[in-house]
Design a protein around this motif. Structure first.
Motif, mmCIF file in Angstrom:
data_model
loop_
_atom_site.group_PDB
_atom_site.id
_atom_site.type_symbol
_atom_site.label_atom_id
_atom_site.label_comp_id
_atom_site.label_asym_id
_atom_site.label_seq_id
_atom_site.Cartn_x
_atom_site.Cartn_y
_atom_site.Cartn_z
ATOM 1 N N ASP A 13 0.826 -1.204 0.000
ATOM 2 C CA ASP A 13 0.000 0.000 0.000
ATOM 3 C C ASP A 13 0.862 1.257 0.000
ATOM 4 O OD1 ASP A 13 0.905 -0.651 2.537
ATOM 5 O OD2 ASP A 13 -0.792 0.264 3.559
ATOM 6 N N VAL A 14 2.031 1.208 0.638
ATOM 7 C CA VAL A 14 2.950 2.349 0.596
ATOM 8 C C VAL A 14 3.541 2.494 -0.800
ATOM 9 C CG1 VAL A 14 5.090 3.306 1.528
ATOM 10 C CG2 VAL A 14 3.471 2.174 3.051
ATOM 11 N N ARG A 15 3.912 1.383 -1.413
ATOM 12 C CA ARG A 15 4.443 1.439 -2.776
ATOM 13 C C ARG A 15 3.367 1.906 -3.761
ATOM 14 N NH1 ARG A 15 6.848 -3.808 -1.683
ATOM 15 N NH2 ARG A 15 5.483 -4.742 -3.243
ATOM 16 N N GLN A 16 2.125 1.518 -3.521
ATOM 17 C CA GLN A 16 1.037 1.992 -4.370
ATOM 18 C C GLN A 16 0.895 3.508 -4.281
ATOM 19 O OE1 GLN A 16 -2.852 0.620 -3.206
ATOM 20 N NE2 GLN A 16 -3.807 1.170 -5.147
ATOM 21 N N ALA A 17 0.944 4.031 -3.060
ATOM 22 C CA ALA A 17 0.841 5.476 -2.889
ATOM 23 C C ALA A 17 1.998 6.195 -3.577
ATOM 24 C CB ALA A 17 0.805 5.820 -1.400
ATOM 25 N N GLU A 18 3.190 5.599 -3.560
ATOM 26 C CA GLU A 18 4.330 6.245 -4.217
ATOM 27 C C GLU A 18 4.177 6.210 -5.735
ATOM 28 O OE1 GLU A 18 9.190 6.434 -3.946
ATOM 29 O OE2 GLU A 18 8.162 4.607 -3.304
ATOM 30 N N GLN A 19 3.651 5.121 -6.276
ATOM 31 C CA GLN A 19 3.428 5.068 -7.728
ATOM 32 C C GLN A 19 2.399 6.105 -8.166
ATOM 33 O OE1 GLN A 19 5.081 3.502 -10.003
ATOM 34 N NE2 GLN A 19 6.398 2.369 -8.591
ATOM 35 N N LEU A 20 1.371 6.311 -7.359
ATOM 36 C CA LEU A 20 0.389 7.352 -7.674
ATOM 37 C C LEU A 20 1.041 8.735 -7.603
ATOM 38 C CD1 LEU A 20 -2.745 5.987 -5.778
ATOM 39 C CD2 LEU A 20 -2.294 5.921 -8.235
ATOM 40 N N GLN A 73 -0.921 12.042 0.599
ATOM 41 C CA GLN A 73 -1.474 10.687 0.697
ATOM 42 C C GLN A 73 -0.366 9.657 0.880
ATOM 43 O OE1 GLN A 73 -3.710 10.645 -2.975
ATOM 44 N NE2 GLN A 73 -5.602 11.274 -1.952
ATOM 45 N N TYR A 74 0.758 9.874 0.230
ATOM 46 C CA TYR A 74 1.909 8.980 0.406
ATOM 47 C C TYR A 74 2.421 9.036 1.841
ATOM 48 C CZ TYR A 74 6.760 7.378 -0.031
ATOM 49 O OH TYR A 74 7.964 6.738 0.151
ATOM 50 N N GLU A 75 2.550 10.243 2.370
ATOM 51 C CA GLU A 75 3.017 10.389 3.750
ATOM 52 C C GLU A 75 2.026 9.786 4.739
ATOM 53 O OE1 GLU A 75 5.618 14.521 3.247
ATOM 54 O OE2 GLU A 75 3.533 14.610 3.920
ATOM 55 N N LYS A 76 0.739 9.934 4.461
ATOM 56 C CA LYS A 76 -0.256 9.331 5.347
ATOM 57 C C LYS A 76 -0.183 7.814 5.292
ATOM 58 C CE LYS A 76 -5.179 9.039 6.378
ATOM 59 N NZ LYS A 76 -6.555 9.447 6.008
ATOM 60 N N ALA A 77 0.036 7.254 4.096
ATOM 61 C CA ALA A 77 0.165 5.801 3.974
ATOM 62 C C ALA A 77 1.316 5.288 4.833
ATOM 63 C CB ALA A 77 0.369 5.408 2.505
ATOM 64 N N ILE A 78 2.425 6.043 4.864
ATOM 65 C CA ILE A 78 3.558 5.646 5.703
ATOM 66 C C ILE A 78 3.175 5.720 7.176
ATOM 67 C CG2 ILE A 78 5.904 6.253 6.384
ATOM 68 C CD1 ILE A 78 6.372 7.282 3.567
ATOM 69 N N GLN A 79 2.494 6.787 7.568
ATOM 70 C CA GLN A 79 2.103 6.943 8.965
ATOM 71 C C GLN A 79 1.125 5.860 9.400
ATOM 72 O OE1 GLN A 79 0.682 10.997 8.830
ATOM 73 N NE2 GLN A 79 2.639 11.832 9.515
ATOM 74 N N VAL A 80 0.167 5.528 8.541
ATOM 75 C CA VAL A 80 -0.791 4.464 8.869
ATOM 76 C C VAL A 80 -0.064 3.130 9.006
ATOM 77 C CG1 VAL A 80 -2.739 3.131 7.978
ATOM 78 C CG2 VAL A 80 -2.789 5.622 7.857
ATOM 79 N N ALA A 81 0.867 2.856 8.092
ATOM 80 C CA ALA A 81 1.633 1.610 8.170
ATOM 81 C C ALA A 81 2.439 1.546 9.459
ATOM 82 C CB ALA A 81 2.547 1.486 6.952
ATOM 83 N N PHE A 82 3.081 2.663 9.824
ATOM 84 C CA PHE A 82 3.868 2.712 11.063
ATOM 85 C C PHE A 82 2.971 2.425 12.269
ATOM 86 C CE2 PHE A 82 5.628 4.873 14.740
ATOM 87 C CZ PHE A 82 6.969 4.530 14.693
ATOM 88 N N ARG A 83 1.798 3.060 12.321
ATOM 89 C CA ARG A 83 0.913 2.853 13.469
ATOM 90 C C ARG A 83 0.425 1.413 13.539
ATOM 91 N NH1 ARG A 83 -5.169 3.791 13.467
ATOM 92 N NH2 ARG A 83 -4.836 1.609 12.979
ATOM 93 N N GLU A 84 0.074 0.831 12.390
ATOM 94 C CA GLU A 84 -0.413 -0.545 12.388
ATOM 95 C C GLU A 84 0.654 -1.513 12.885
ATOM 96 O OE1 GLU A 84 -3.689 -0.258 8.717
ATOM 97 O OE2 GLU A 84 -1.760 -1.260 8.420
ATOM 98 N N VAL A 85 1.881 -1.335 12.425
ATOM 99 C CA VAL A 85 2.957 -2.225 12.877
ATOM 100 C C VAL A 85 3.249 -1.998 14.355
ATOM 101 C CG1 VAL A 85 5.373 -2.860 12.573
ATOM 102 C CG2 VAL A 85 3.961 -2.386 10.581
#
Length: 485
Positions: free
Chosen positions: A300-307, A383-395
């Motif tokens: 999902d982080v890589r997807q946000a970066e491709q967008l 949106q890319y930065e938020k994807a990273i933050q969401v991933a960090f919180r989930e982990v």
């Protein structure tokens, strides 16, 4: 079509076209710099008195196939069925094919389209003598091919490529979520079965206690207070039984949706006789790595970066709109004023019609397009930065669960064991007339609550391991997907 006595002029035209193609390809796409990850460089420090569960695997979650992470054959069968039939995953695959087609269209725009062309024209002569002139042509034609000097077409192709790669990453994200959802629902159904068995056993015990209380009350041995307490506890258990039946039905419906087909008897999760979640082995404990690993591991982080890359490429296309647009129309073949002589020797001819369009006044359309592209790029950055933050919180949440749920489950099971012994002693004391019925019913109620809590704690522990595997990007092998468009 202009006649030519020799093909040398046509060769010169083709040479000029090739030179134009060689000059094309200037890019106005801004240089891409990956935004800094707006998260800490390491995971939050957990309390020292907590402990992880299971043996730490040497293989990162993203490199550990789900077939190796899960050992339960029934669960593997369920996951395989879901991967074959789930509709969300099917839509994701179709989205990849749609994005692939769009990328191929944009790639084709970089090359001229050559078509076979046959045309005829008859019209009165302008001298007014009543005669009619005829013209017939047949050959190959290139119509309005854009010479991409300023990279507009190339930018659109790069944006389409990034969109295509983003859909591939989206497909991975859906598969990872699907595998985790099937595993967690499977574990929830096993817990439902165990809780249902506990509730049914408790209901049978309390019904026997109620009969005994009724008999003692009828014979004047005990008060109505004891009778009503036994009756209340029995009805509480009936309420719990109804809740458990409903929850099991809901979880079965959830699993049916995830599988994409009916839940047949051979797919139905079942606990082995005399077993429970407490006897299930722990799943592999995967290493967490560093937060920076999420940039490469989480689809999902890589997807946000491709967008984000797609939005960056669109800026290049918007910039190129300010510069001249050069298009070329050309044809080569046979021409004649008589249809019968169209393919005779000496009828060769060609045309070359370049066109240059330079924007002068567009009422701010191109500037608005560039401004809009920049806003979309800034939105994609957020949106890319938020994807990273969401991933960090989930982990981080999953790591906190790994550090504490094991101890919680152990303590909860120890409490259930203690309550089991307490109930036996209370029953023994009651049978020998040492204690009253109130003490027995209280021990029975505490045992029921503790057994339920032990099952739920064990469920949370197992589901926490599945969630950690998911949040670290597990459930997808990169080599399993063909990324070539």
């Amino acid at each position: 079509m202009t006649k030519s006595a020799t093909p040398r002029s046509a060769l010169s035209a083709v040479t000029a076209l090739c030179a134009a193609l060689a000059l094309a390809g200037c890019s106005m796409i801004p240089v891409y710099n990956r935004p800094a990850a707006p998260v800490a460089v390491d995971w939050p420090v957990l309390p020292a008195n907590t402990s992880a569960t299971g043996e730490l695997s040497a293989v990162p979650a993203a490199d550990l196939e789900w077939q190796d992470f899960f050992s339960d054959p029934k669960l593997k069968q369920l996951i395989t069925t879901a991967l074959n039939n789930n509709r969300d995953l099917r839509v994701a695959v179709l989205n990849i094919e749609s994005a692939r087609a769009q990328f191929q269209i944009r790639s084709a725009d970089q090359l001229p389209s050559v078509n076979a062309s046959v045309s005829g024209l008859r019209q009165p002569n302008i001298n007014g003598n009543g005669s009619i002139s005829s013209s017939y042509t047949a050959g190959l034609a290139v119509t309005a091919y854009e010479l991409d000097f300023f990279g507009r077409v190339a930018s659109l192709k790069e944006a389409a490529l990034a969109q295509f790669l983003a859909t591939q990453e989206g497909r991975k994200t859906i598969q990872i979520s699907l595998i985790a959802s099937v595993a967690n629902t499977y574990l929830a159904l096993l817990a439902d079965e165990e809780l249902l068995a506990i509730t049914q056993q408790t209901l049978a015990t309390r019904q026997d206690s109620l009969k005994l209380s009724q008999l003692r009350f009828d014979n004047g041995v005990s008060s109505e207070l004891d009778l009503r307490l036994a009756e209340s506890l029995t009805e509480v258990t009936r309420v719990s039984l109804a809740q458990q039946l409903r929850q099991r039905a809901v979880d079965q419906n959830t699993l049916t949706l995830l599988l994409g087909q009916s839940l047949t008897p051979e797919l139905m999760p079942r606990l082995a006789t005399g077993s429970g979640l407490a006897t299930m082995p722990l799943l592999q404990d995967v290493p967490s790595g560093l937060p920076s690993d999420l940039l490469a591991r989480r689809p999902d982080v890589r997807q946000a970066e491709q967008l984000l890359l797609a939005s960056n490429a669109n800026i290049g296309a918007a910039r190129a709109a300010f510069f001249p647009r050069i298009s070329l129309t050309t044809s080569a073949g046979s021409a004649s004023s008589h249809l019968g002589n169209l393919f005779q020797s000496g009828s060769y001819g060609w045309t070359l019609a370049p066109q240059l369009v330079l924007p002068i006044f567009d009422a701010g359309r191109n500037q608005a397009g560039l401004d809009g592209a920049r806003v979309q790029r800034d939105t994609a950055v957020a949106q890319y930065e938020k994807a990273i933050q969401v991933a960090f919180r989930e982990v981080a949440d999953a790591l906190a669960g790994r550090a504490t749920l094991g101890e919680q489950s152990r303590a909860q099971q120890a409490q259930a064991d203690a309550e089991t012994i307490r109930f036996r002693l209370a029953d023994l004391r009651y049978q020998n007339g040492v204690s009253n019925q109130l003490e027995l019913l209280d021990a029975q109620r505490s045992l029921f609550t503790a057994r339920q809590a032990a099952v739920l704690a064990r469920l949370a522990q197992l589901q926490g391991q599945v969630t950690l595997y998911k949040t670290l990007g597990g459930g997808w092998k990169e080599a399993a997907l063909n990324t070539a468009p």
